[in-house]
Design a protein around this motif. Sequence first.
Motif, PDB file in Angstrom:
ATOM      1  N   ARG A 355      43.224  41.197  28.586  1.00  0.00           N
ATOM      2  CA  ARG A 355      43.930  40.758  29.786  1.00  0.00           C
ATOM      3  C   ARG A 355      42.911  40.421  30.876  1.00  0.00           C
ATOM      4  O   ARG A 355      41.823  40.990  30.930  1.00  0.00           O
ATOM      5  N   HIS A 356      43.300  39.480  31.760  1.00  0.00           N
ATOM      6  CA  HIS A 356      42.459  39.082  32.890  1.00  0.00           C
ATOM      7  C   HIS A 356      42.808  39.929  34.118  1.00  0.00           C
ATOM      8  O   HIS A 356      43.850  40.590  34.171  1.00  0.00           O
ATOM      9  N   LEU A 357      41.951  39.841  35.149  1.00  0.00           N
ATOM     10  CA  LEU A 357      42.225  40.465  36.441  1.00  0.00           C
ATOM     11  C   LEU A 357      41.510  39.657  37.521  1.00  0.00           C
ATOM     12  O   LEU A 357      40.316  39.368  37.407  1.00  0.00           O
ATOM     13  N   TYR A 358      42.254  39.302  38.557  1.00  0.00           N
ATOM     14  CA  TYR A 358      41.742  38.536  39.696  1.00  0.00           C
ATOM     15  C   TYR A 358      41.600  39.499  40.869  1.00  0.00           C
ATOM     16  O   TYR A 358      42.572  40.136  41.286  1.00  0.00           O
ATOM     17  N   LEU A 359      40.403  39.623  41.413  1.00  0.00           N
ATOM     18  CA  LEU A 359      40.111  40.581  42.481  1.00  0.00           C
ATOM     19  C   LEU A 359      39.592  39.841  43.704  1.00  0.00           C
ATOM     20  O   LEU A 359      38.629  39.082  43.620  1.00  0.00           O
ATOM     21  N   VAL A 360      40.247  40.072  44.841  1.00  0.00           N
ATOM     22  CA  VAL A 360      39.865  39.445  46.104  1.00  0.00           C
ATOM     23  C   VAL A 360      39.596  40.547  47.127  1.00  0.00           C
ATOM     24  O   VAL A 360      40.411  41.470  47.290  1.00  0.00           O
ATOM     25  N   GLY A 361      38.458  40.470  47.807  1.00  0.00           N
ATOM     26  CA  GLY A 361      38.153  41.456  48.837  1.00  0.00           C
ATOM     27  C   GLY A 361      36.871  41.110  49.562  1.00  0.00           C
ATOM     28  O   GLY A 361      35.869  40.758  48.939  1.00  0.00           O
ATOM     29  N   ILE A 443      34.464  40.318  30.549  1.00  0.00           N
ATOM     30  CA  ILE A 443      33.463  39.531  31.283  1.00  0.00           C
ATOM     31  C   ILE A 443      33.704  39.792  32.765  1.00  0.00           C
ATOM     32  O   ILE A 443      34.684  39.309  33.341  1.00  0.00           O
ATOM     33  N   VAL A 444      32.851  40.582  33.392  1.00  0.00           N
ATOM     34  CA  VAL A 444      33.007  40.967  34.794  1.00  0.00           C
ATOM     35  C   VAL A 444      32.116  40.069  35.640  1.00  0.00           C
ATOM     36  O   VAL A 444      30.880  40.090  35.491  1.00  0.00           O
ATOM     37  N   ILE A 445      32.729  39.285  36.526  1.00  0.00           N
ATOM     38  CA  ILE A 445      31.987  38.338  37.371  1.00  0.00           C
ATOM     39  C   ILE A 445      32.158  38.763  38.825  1.00  0.00           C
ATOM     40  O   ILE A 445      33.233  38.599  39.413  1.00  0.00           O
ATOM     41  N   ASP A 446      31.134  39.320  39.406  1.00  0.00           N
ATOM     42  CA  ASP A 446      31.159  39.712  40.814  1.00  0.00           C
ATOM     43  C   ASP A 446      30.671  38.549  41.674  1.00  0.00           C
ATOM     44  O   ASP A 446      29.820  37.760  41.243  1.00  0.00           O
ATOM     45  N   VAL A 480      38.665  38.409  31.360  1.00  0.00           N
ATOM     46  CA  VAL A 480      37.808  38.030  32.482  1.00  0.00           C
ATOM     47  C   VAL A 480      38.242  38.817  33.719  1.00  0.00           C
ATOM     48  O   VAL A 480      39.417  38.775  34.110  1.00  0.00           O
ATOM     49  N   ILE A 481      37.313  39.536  34.324  1.00  0.00           N
ATOM     50  CA  ILE A 481      37.519  40.210  35.613  1.00  0.00           C
ATOM     51  C   ILE A 481      36.718  39.423  36.634  1.00  0.00           C
ATOM     52  O   ILE A 481      35.480  39.458  36.638  1.00  0.00           O
ATOM     53  N   LEU A 482      37.381  38.672  37.484  1.00  0.00           N
ATOM     54  CA  LEU A 482      36.703  37.764  38.415  1.00  0.00           C
ATOM     55  C   LEU A 482      36.950  38.230  39.848  1.00  0.00           C
ATOM     56  O   LEU A 482      38.100  38.427  40.251  1.00  0.00           O
ATOM     57  N   ALA A 483      35.878  38.403  40.611  1.00  0.00           N
ATOM     58  CA  ALA A 483      35.967  38.907  41.980  1.00  0.00           C
ATOM     59  C   ALA A 483      35.360  37.907  42.950  1.00  0.00           C
ATOM     60  O   ALA A 483      34.255  37.392  42.718  1.00  0.00           O
ATOM     61  N   THR A 484      36.081  37.619  44.031  1.00  0.00           N
ATOM     62  CA  THR A 484      35.596  36.764  45.109  1.00  0.00           C
ATOM     63  C   THR A 484      35.884  37.441  46.443  1.00  0.00           C
ATOM     64  O   THR A 484      36.618  38.428  46.514  1.00  0.00           O
ATOM     65  N   GLN A 485      35.320  36.873  47.513  1.00  0.00           N
ATOM     66  CA  GLN A 485      35.501  37.474  48.830  1.00  0.00           C
ATOM     67  C   GLN A 485      36.748  36.975  49.542  1.00  0.00           C
ATOM     68  O   GLN A 485      37.233  37.632  50.456  1.00  0.00           O
ATOM     69  N   ILE A 498      41.595  27.981  36.964  1.00  0.00           N
ATOM     70  CA  ILE A 498      41.052  29.334  36.926  1.00  0.00           C
ATOM     71  C   ILE A 498      42.036  30.323  37.526  1.00  0.00           C
ATOM     72  O   ILE A 498      42.358  31.359  36.924  1.00  0.00           O
ATOM     73  N   ARG A 499      42.550  30.005  38.716  1.00  0.00           N
ATOM     74  CA  ARG A 499      43.463  30.947  39.371  1.00  0.00           C
ATOM     75  C   ARG A 499      44.743  31.124  38.559  1.00  0.00           C
ATOM     76  O   ARG A 499      45.197  32.258  38.330  1.00  0.00           O
ATOM     77  N   SER A 500      45.349  30.049  38.120  1.00  0.00           N
ATOM     78  CA  SER A 500      46.619  30.155  37.388  1.00  0.00           C
ATOM     79  C   SER A 500      46.440  30.934  36.090  1.00  0.00           C
ATOM     80  O   SER A 500      47.279  31.768  35.737  1.00  0.00           O
ATOM     81  N   GLN A 501      45.342  30.695  35.376  1.00  0.00           N
ATOM     82  CA  GLN A 501      45.124  31.406  34.117  1.00  0.00           C
ATOM     83  C   GLN A 501      44.841  32.887  34.356  1.00  0.00           C
ATOM     84  O   GLN A 501      45.273  33.746  33.578  1.00  0.00           O
ATOM     85  N   LEU A 502      44.128  33.207  35.439  1.00  0.00           N
ATOM     86  CA  LEU A 502      43.882  34.610  35.757  1.00  0.00           C
ATOM     87  C   LEU A 502      45.185  35.340  36.036  1.00  0.00           C
ATOM     88  O   LEU A 502      45.409  36.468  35.559  1.00  0.00           O
TER      89      LEU A 502
END
Length: 731
Positions: A355-361, A443-446, A480-485, A498-502
């Motif tokens: 499973r994917h995870l979209y992280l914003v902070g 796949i963790v992308i900080d 995919v664990i994708l993190a942005t600010q 990218i966003r829709s698939q996450l």
Amino acid sequence: MGPTRAQFIQYAPAALAVVSLTAGPWSALAAGAAGAGAWVIKTSAPALRSLIACGITATGCGIAAHQVLSSGMNPLFALGLAVPAGAAALAHHRNIAGELLPALPATTTATAGAGQSSQAQVITAYWMEFISGPTQTEGRKLIQAGAVLAHLGLDVGDEHMSFTGIITLPQGQQVRVTPTNIASVYGIPVSQVEMGDPKHYAPNALPVTVHLRKAPEQPQIAPGVPTTAEELWAAHVAIPDGAMPGTTLTLTRYDGPHDWEGIATRNRKAIGTVNLQDLAGNLNLSSIQIALAPTDKPSQMGVRVMKEHALMHGTMLSGVVDELAMDSRGYVRLGTYIDANAALVPLAQPGSGARHLYLVGGSRSGKSGVLEQILLSAHKSRIAAILASPQTATIAGAGLAAFCGDGLDEAMGALRLAYAMLLDRESRYRSPAFPFTDPLLLIVIDEAHMLLAASSPHHAEAKAIVEQLTRRSLKRGIGVILATQTPLAEDLGNSSIIRSQLLIGGGAVFLRCARGQGSLVGVNAVEGAEGLDLSMIPPQWPGQYAKVANRDMSGLDTTAVAKPEDGTFGLGYLLTPGSQAVQFRSLYLDVPPASLAGDLEPVAVEDCEAWRHREAITRTPMVDQRGKNLIGSLADLLAKAQQAPPSATEQGQPAGPQQAQAGPAGPAGGDGRELLKPRILELLRNGSSPMTAETIARKLGTSVRHIRPRLSELKGRDEVINENTLWRAAA
């Protein structure tokens, strides 16, 4: 007890009259003493004059009576002289009646009946003494003689006292008593006196109402203005243009206007997505004071309004260690919901894949802590991880990953390796009979914006790789664990894919963002979280500024540690597939997550072609100079990796647009390479965290192909240690 002041003034003349009959001339001295005593006790001037006159009259009559008896005359003449003395005493008693009126009583239990109550008698006495008469004290002028107060009525309560009556005069006369006159007599404001309008009543009979004591005024609420929580909801939230049109609110708990819970219900219709900002505006609250909790019924939704936030004190990471590993459904605990239930996110779906995870902070929001917690959960769940961290040494749990790309170029290399793993698994999973025995891979992308944004030197290649990973990886056991600010589209390279698939393939965590960069509306809208403005999450709880202002500056406390209530780290919204974003808070890292990993070695990636050639793959660009034509098979990728010439950085040339900039080429030849060893040792000993070979090469301004042999030699001499491609100096 001696006589009171009032008793002395009232009965002294009578006493003088008796004394004078027996004392004779000496009674004059008694009269003088009485006058002096009255002056000492501060009797008013009219009463003092009346007392002296009465005393003189009684004394004179007493002297005359004494002489009559002494001369042998008929005693009846002496008795007749007592009549003027008694008359003087009665006149004095009448003159001081105004001085002896008792004060208005504060409370009463009696009302007017067959005879007047004590309150009515006092009110009437004041009226007769100062307004109507018939008595007239010397030096005082009646307001209007004969204007009597008829039909007196009392209204007495615990907090109020008033009387009503009719000011009555003989026929042909007109009432001249004014509210000001009445207010001055009873010592109250003019506003507490109400008189009838002469236009509507006979001129000689006007009604009057006097409020001697008014009850405290209650706040006036205009008719129809909503006051209760249900009324406010119906007036502002349930209206057609409100946040939840057509709904009704049923309270389940009420402890005040800013502390209640309830259920919003829409009659046989789904409530749908709720804009939290609109709801906060409807209720005149801040968004952090409101939390929504979806229920099993689409027509109902839980609502909570908070005075003090329920998540202020947080949930300790060390207290829920047993919940960090993945359960049978593929979920791990990430934090706590506003209703105190565990906040879970899926890392896998048994029988289906990852499973994917979209992280914003933004900065100081708790984003890095969430990533460290995910790496710990993956480690405990025996899930392998590849970490891409464009910012050097920002993730304390990097040692839990099977491969770590630490730095901008190294993070791009980690993305290339992740894509190679996808191609490798696709080539091996073509046969339906092939068993899925490989470990799950994250796949963790900080700080993904540093790779995906248009300003990044790796923009085109990173965007192409991440789009393919989010599209094709789940069935291959790669998440995919994708993190942005920020949630802005440019942070994802303006890629809606990218966003829709996450979001389709997992969930999202939304933490606090910088002001003006956290609005989930328009092009940045996310289904299930529409209307959220992440910049509205405050950095501190209410009242924390006062705690800072009262800080102790007497010395530095080296044992002090931060507490959950010291900041809102980890506070945000959790969105899982098919649900509404719910307010939650990630676990508070009271201990470093890596310290809870135990003695287990990091989960390794399976032994395959992509993993065995990882060093060459991480240095091989996978798109052309235009950023298109991404390599589509593992065979093509391996062929390019084996045939590719050394990069511009390795040759000591300036980096191209797809490569990170480096310093001049490193020293060549045996002597130059030997000089690298002390520099490597010095760098590792002074560094705050382990480094990859690529990071060491970049910091020393040389090629990685010069660094790797030196590291191997140092490792053979036990001067450095390699832990999962991360190098550190030996103790």
